[in-house]
Every structure is written in C-alpha cells, then in structure tokens.
Enzyme design. Structure first.
Site, mmCIF file in Angstrom:
data_model
loop_
_atom_site.group_PDB
_atom_site.id
_atom_site.type_symbol
_atom_site.label_atom_id
_atom_site.label_comp_id
_atom_site.label_asym_id
_atom_site.label_seq_id
_atom_site.Cartn_x
_atom_site.Cartn_y
_atom_site.Cartn_z
ATOM 1 N N GLY A 370 144.262 95.224 -70.968
ATOM 2 C CA GLY A 370 143.449 95.757 -70.148
ATOM 3 C C GLY A 370 141.924 95.680 -70.292
ATOM 4 N N ALA A 373 135.196 98.174 -67.124
ATOM 5 C CA ALA A 373 133.737 98.092 -66.753
ATOM 6 C C ALA A 373 132.870 97.895 -68.237
ATOM 7 C CB ALA A 373 133.201 98.789 -65.841
ATOM 8 N N VAL A 377 140.824 96.286 -73.830
ATOM 9 C CA VAL A 377 141.997 96.764 -74.386
ATOM 10 C C VAL A 377 142.802 95.926 -75.088
ATOM 11 C CG1 VAL A 377 143.506 98.820 -74.453
ATOM 12 C CG2 VAL A 377 141.642 98.990 -73.022
ATOM 13 N N LYS A 391 140.853 99.949 -78.206
ATOM 14 C CA LYS A 391 139.626 99.902 -77.017
ATOM 15 C C LYS A 391 138.395 99.366 -77.581
ATOM 16 C CE LYS A 391 138.267 102.483 -72.958
ATOM 17 N NZ LYS A 391 138.274 103.674 -72.302
ATOM 18 N N ASP A 492 137.223 111.174 -63.744
ATOM 19 C CA ASP A 492 137.651 109.973 -63.601
ATOM 20 C C ASP A 492 139.210 110.033 -63.354
ATOM 21 O OD1 ASP A 492 137.160 107.396 -62.602
ATOM 22 O OD2 ASP A 492 137.192 106.544 -64.705
#
Length: 686
Positions: A370, A373, A377, A391, A492
C-alpha cells in the site's frame, strides 16, 4: 542524533540508579484514577461519602485506580505464564449511618483498563466479559449481599474470572474478620503457575502474614491472562455509602521478565510496584528478596543526590528535545522526545531499525502492499508477531497547524486503542530518520480494493458480509466516540482505511488525521479541513471544525458506497450522496443497490440500510443520528428516521482565513483547486 543519544543516556542512567540503589519506582503520576478515586494522605481513596438516595441513580459512585504501565504476564514464544504476589492494606468505612454499606473493593488484573463498568454496583467490575479480546481476574472483598450473584453473605472474599459471579468464595465472619469495621486490614494474594493455585491471606498486622490463607482455590490463570495486563483496584457504593481506601501496595511477578519501560528497569527478584512507605520485604513470601538494612540506608542516603541529578538531566533533556524541536531548531531527526512520552506506557513494543529492515527484507519494493500521501506500507514478518503490516513514514515538513502524520497517528494509537474492529498497533520504531508503525496484517487488504478494484473478488462481498462490514465499522466508531476514555474523531473514515481480515471482518485503521479530546470538551478548534472529497461533511469543508457528526457523514458515505458499489465521486464527477438523494426523491431508492448482488439480498433490510445511510449524510449535521443510533436502526432495534421528500438545502458560511495560501500549499508548488482534499490513499498492489 544528539537528542536521541541524550534521551537514551537519561533512560540508561535512570535504569542504573533504580536497579543499583533499589529505590521503589512508583510515583503517584504512574497511577491513573477514574470516577470518584483520588489521592489522599499517601493513600488512594476510591469512593467518597455520598447520599445513598442520590448514589442509587448516579454514575459517579465508583472509583478505579490502576498502574499506568502494562505488566507482562505471558511469554508467548515459550508459553510460560507468570506467577505473582500482591500485598496491600485497605479500610472500608461506613460514611452514613442511615445508608447501607457500599459494595466493597476488588483487586483486579485486566487486559483492558478501559472496559470496566462506569455505573454503580459490582464493585465497578464488569458483570461479564463478552469480547474474547478482553479478560480480567479479580479478588473481591465484598460487603454487599446480593443473592442473584451467588453471594454467600455481605462479608466475604471471592475470586472472579471474567464475570462478577465468583468461582470460589469464603465467609470471613467465622474467621473473626469484619470487612466493614473501618479497621485497617492487610491482604496478601499469591498465584503460583506451577501449582495452578491462587491463595488469599487476611490479617490486621501489616508486617506478619498469617500462617494459613483464608481462601485457596485451584484455577489455571493461563487461560485468562494475556501477554500484557494492567493491575489495580476498583470499588463502588451501589445504593449504599462507604469510603474505600487502599495504601501500602506492593506487587511483583516472577517467571516472566517484564519488557516495557519503566518496568524493565526492575530486576525480576525486586518489587515491581512498591508504594508508598513500603521499605521492607515480606518475610512470609519466599520469592520477595530480603534486603540488607545497610543497602536500604545507602539507597536512602544517595537517593536525594540521585533524584537531583535526574531532575537536572530531565530539565536539560526536556528543553533540548521538546522546546528546541518545537521551535524547529532540530530538523530532520526522529522526535525521540515525543516517542519517549509514550514509550512503555502501553502494550505496543518498541522495535529496532534492524528488526524492521529484517522483517521487510530491507524495505524491499516487492513487499509493498500500500502507498499513501505520507507513508508506504510493507508486508513483513516478525518472530514475535508473525506477518505484520509495516507503515514507513516519509519525512514531512510541518507548516502552520498541520501536524506530522506519524506523530499524530502514534500519539492516538499509543493510547491503547483495543477493539476488535480497529487495526491493532503491534510496535513502533523511531530511530535515526526512520519513523515506522507496525500493525497487525490484514490478508484481504482494504475494502476499497475488493469493492472497486478486485473484480473477481467482489463476489465474496455477499449482502450478509457487506452488512457485517458496515456494522463492524459502526462498532469501531461507537468505541471511538463514546466508549473510549477520551473522545476520538477519526476525520478520515473511508473504504481505503477499512481493512478486512481473513474472514472479511472490518477493521478501521489510519489515525493520521485523528483528533483527540476530553469528553467534557464542549468546543473544537478550527483546523484546515483534511480528508478525501466525497467523504467530507459540508459544514466541515467550510468551517474546519471536526465533530462526531462529521465522522457520521463519512460513515454514511461508506454505507452508501458498500450498498451501491459506486465510488463517492465517480469518473464523471457525480457525487454518490447526491445521486442516492435523487433516487430517494423519485421514490426509486432501491435502484441504488449494487447490480453485482444480482438480487441476492433481503429487500426490506437493504432499503432500511439505505435510509439510514441517507440520514447519516443529511446536509444538516443536527439531523444526523449518532453512529450508535444508526447501527441500532440498521439492526431494526430503533424506528427509521423521517427523511424529507428531497435533499434539504442548508446554508453554511465559510470561516477559513483568507490568508491561508501557504497552509494550503503544504509542500506543493501550486494551491490545490480543492484545498480540503488531501491526496487519496490507494492500495495499488496486494
């Protein structure tokens, strides 16, 4: 680099002084108090004098105190369970002759210090544990007779495991003890994993433990203990009134070495928790080491000098790391000052950079699962955790009131957010210029990926699974908004940040934009709106003030997205919420259902979920339900809201400052045409 070295030196010095001088590490600021609990004369007063008439309908009749730092009770790699010993003094004093006595006091060990009862009764303990991730063990000193709980009388000691119904209990009246006499009593609690027995002694002489326990019970605590647990006390008044006080508490474990600071600075043979005024060792407990009196005198003599040196170094470290860094005078390094604020305070484990590199094969590009911004990941493997998601944050230049995503996410997750529908933080690394968070691995990736990108996998999302995912996200948000000790606004909520485990259960993640408030906070600060277009509530876009209702709006968009299979804003610029409102106005809202379900769903249930989704994206935030209400409506436990015949219009005036161009740039050469939209997270590979 210098700041990290200075903090490391300070921690080393603290560890050396504490272990070599054997000064008990138990300052009052290492205790968290809740409810009516407060410090008083070197004691913990758990409950206060109340009117029995008012306490019966109050939620303030309990008090809890627990040690901030989690204690290691289980070595997962070797499957070894710790033994432990506990000793404390307590008094239970009736505060009103006209009222019955309170419920009593309990010593507890719990995996989740935040899920205890917040209402009167049960000594503040949960009636029962429903979530398998939670667990607790308690030794209760019960002064309230409740036949429905199997109590033998109103003066007994019991052992509880995950329920207030005692596994074993003893009437102490026949042994000459009256728990509610107001006399100071001392309790000794001991568990030996080798014999699978827990023993409880009771006496009035603090120095001498009675030869025989008042209660001895066979129980295998390895079935109830997690790797890390919290220890503390709880008491409640229920419909009565009493003052419950604890002092001279000491606690230790053996068999499993602690592994979180400051606990790891204490040697295995030493007392883990010594507080206050407890300088001698227990003659009766074999695994409490006897100390030489000269060593104690030496510790007391040098303690003042050591504390002075620590105080001076602490001030220098605070100034160097916090003050200078906040002024921007220490650029480009890991903010060790901030990370040490959380170090050891919660379950997540600090990892070395070498461990992280080994887990990800040197941040191998083929391990990327992944990209967002501010972070990438990676899939990784750690010996202690198995497969994990690593991450790795990129360096972010902070401007204005925009915060470093790593600091914000770590600061939120280090608050021990433990819920089955939240992605769990396993560890972290703050070394050199690397900022890394390690999460549990989600084998099915993000909901966004399966819903929109993995066409062949969309068939896995049956209606039953989609509804389960929606309710799972709702459960996570209810926890953040209402059940957590502090109010957390996610800011979010979107399908990219909803991960799916092997059974396609939803887990909400990515707290890089989260805001944390005290529940008593009535106002919110205006910030630059952040999030993703299509998920943002209209009032948040214009005011910049996040509330729980802005999260509700985002949740409503997710509901409509999961039901329809459409993106929040499609390639033609059609906004999903507006599209469903149009169908509602035409009386054809059922047409919003994803055609890939090919009619395999309960029509009544589907339309109910769509109506709830529309109520959550109501333009007027005051008309939106809470997430808890929305979940109950989807389950049919509450009536549906009366929606207007067409989408209402609400006028909202912007409060963003005109001179905000520099904030809006945030590292870009040109001002974004939609300044409230941060770059969209995407998971291009799985």
């Amino acid at each position: 680099m210098h700041s990290c070295l200075l903090c490391a030196f300070l921690i080393f010095l603290l560890s050396f002084l504490l272990s070599s001088l054997s000064i008990p590490f138990y300052p009052s600021n290492s205790l968290s108090l809740f409810g009516d609990a407060q410090f008083s004369n070197n004691s913990i007063t758990l409950t206060q004098e109340t009117s029995c008439l008012s306490s019966s309908n109050s939620s303030n009749g309990i008090g809890r105190a627990f040690y901030d730092y989690p204690v290691r009770f289980l070595d997962i790699s070797s499957n070894v369970t710790a033994s432990f010993s506990c000793k404390f003094s307590f008094t239970i004093t009736s505060s009103s002759p006209s009222c019955p006595l309170g419920d009593g006091i309990a010593f507890f060990i719990t995996s989740n210090s935040g899920f205890f009862s917040v209402s009167n009764g049960y000594m503040g303990l949960p009636n029962e544990v429903s979530d398998p991730q939670d667990s607790y063990i308690a030794v209760e000193f019960d002064t309230n007779y409740d036949p429905s709980l199997g109590d033998i009388n109103g003066n007994h000691i019991g052992i509880d495991a995950n329920t207030i119904l005692s596994l074993d209990s003893v009437d102490v009246t026949s042994l000459g003890f009256d728990l509610k006499s107001g006399k100071k009593m001392t309790a000794w609690i001991e568990y030996r994993d080798s014999s699978k027995k827990i023993k409880v002694w009771l006496g009035e002489d603090y120095e001498a433990r009675p030869p025989a326990p008042v209660l001895e019970s066979e129980i295998d605590l390895s079935k109830h203990l997690k790797e890390f647990m919290h220890v503390g006390f709880s008491a409640s008044n229920g419909r009565g009134s009493a003052v419950h006080v604890v002092d001279q508490w000491r606690f230790k474990t053996s068999g499993v070495a602690p592994s979180t600071l400051p606990v790891e600075t204490v040697q295995e043979e030493e007392c883990l928790v010594c507080w206050p005024g407890d300088t001698g060792e227990d003659d009766q407990v074999s695994d409490f080491r006897r100390r030489d009196k000269r060593e104690v005198r030496l510790a007391l003599g040098l303690g003042g000098l050591a504390l002075f040196v620590i105080f001076v170094l602490g001030i220098l470290c605070f100034y160097y790391v916090f003050v200078l860094r906040r002024k921007g005078m220490i650029p480009g390094e890991c903010n060790e000052g901030q990370s040490s604020r959380f170090q050891g305070s919660k379950v997540p484990r600090r990892l070395s950079l070498s461990e992280i590199r080994s887990a990800t094969r040197g941040f191998n590009q083929n391990k990327i699962i992944g990209e967002g911004a501010s972070a990438v990941v990676y899939e990784g493997a750690l010996p202690s955790c198995g497969t994990v998601a690593v991450k790795r944050f990129s360096e972010v230049k902070q401007k204005g009131n925009l915060r470093n995503p790593f600091s914000n996410e770590f600061g939120t997750m280090a608050g021990c957010l433990r819920h089955k529908n939240l992605v769990q933080l396993q560890g972290w690394c703050c070394e050199k210029n690397e900022l890394v968070l390690v999460y549990e691995y989600m084998p099915n990736g993000s909901l966004d990926r399966i819903l929109h990108l993995r066409t062949h996998a969309t068939k896995l999302l049956t209606w039953e699974r989609r509804l389960n995912i929606i309710l799972g996200v709702a459960s996570a948000l209810v926890y953040l908004h209402e059940d957590c000790e502090r109010l957390i606004i996610h800011r979010d909520v979107k399908t990219c940040n909803i991960m799916l485990d092997a059974d396609l259960n939803a887990k909400l993640g990515d707290f890089g934009l989260a805001e944390v408030y005290e529940h008593s906070c009535r106002t919110r600060d205006a910030t630059l709106p952040a999030g993703t277009m299509g998920y943002l509530a209209p009032e948040y876009v214009y005011s910049g003030v996040p509330t729980v209702k802005t999260d509700v709006y985002s949740f409503g968009v997710v509901v409509l997205e999961v039901v329809s299979g459409r993106r929040p804003v499609d390639d033609n610029g059609v906004v999903l919420a507006d599209w469903v409102w149009d169908l509602w106005e035409k009386g054809t809202v059922g047409e919003a259902v994803d055609h890939k379900l090919i009619g395999r769903y309960n029509k009544v249930e589907m339309e109910r979920v769509l109506v709830v989704g529309l109520s959550c994206v109501h333009p007027n935030s005051k008309k939106r339900p809470t997430v808890k209400e929305a979940a109950r409506m989807m389950k049919g436990e509450m009536p549906l809201p009366n929606l207007p015949a067409k989408k209402p219009t609400v006028k909202i005036q912007s409060v963003l400052p005109k001179q905000s161009e520099e904030l809006l740039r945030f590292g870009h050469d040109e001002v974004n045409d939609t300044p409230w939209a941060t770059p969209k997270t995407h998971f291009s590979r799985f």
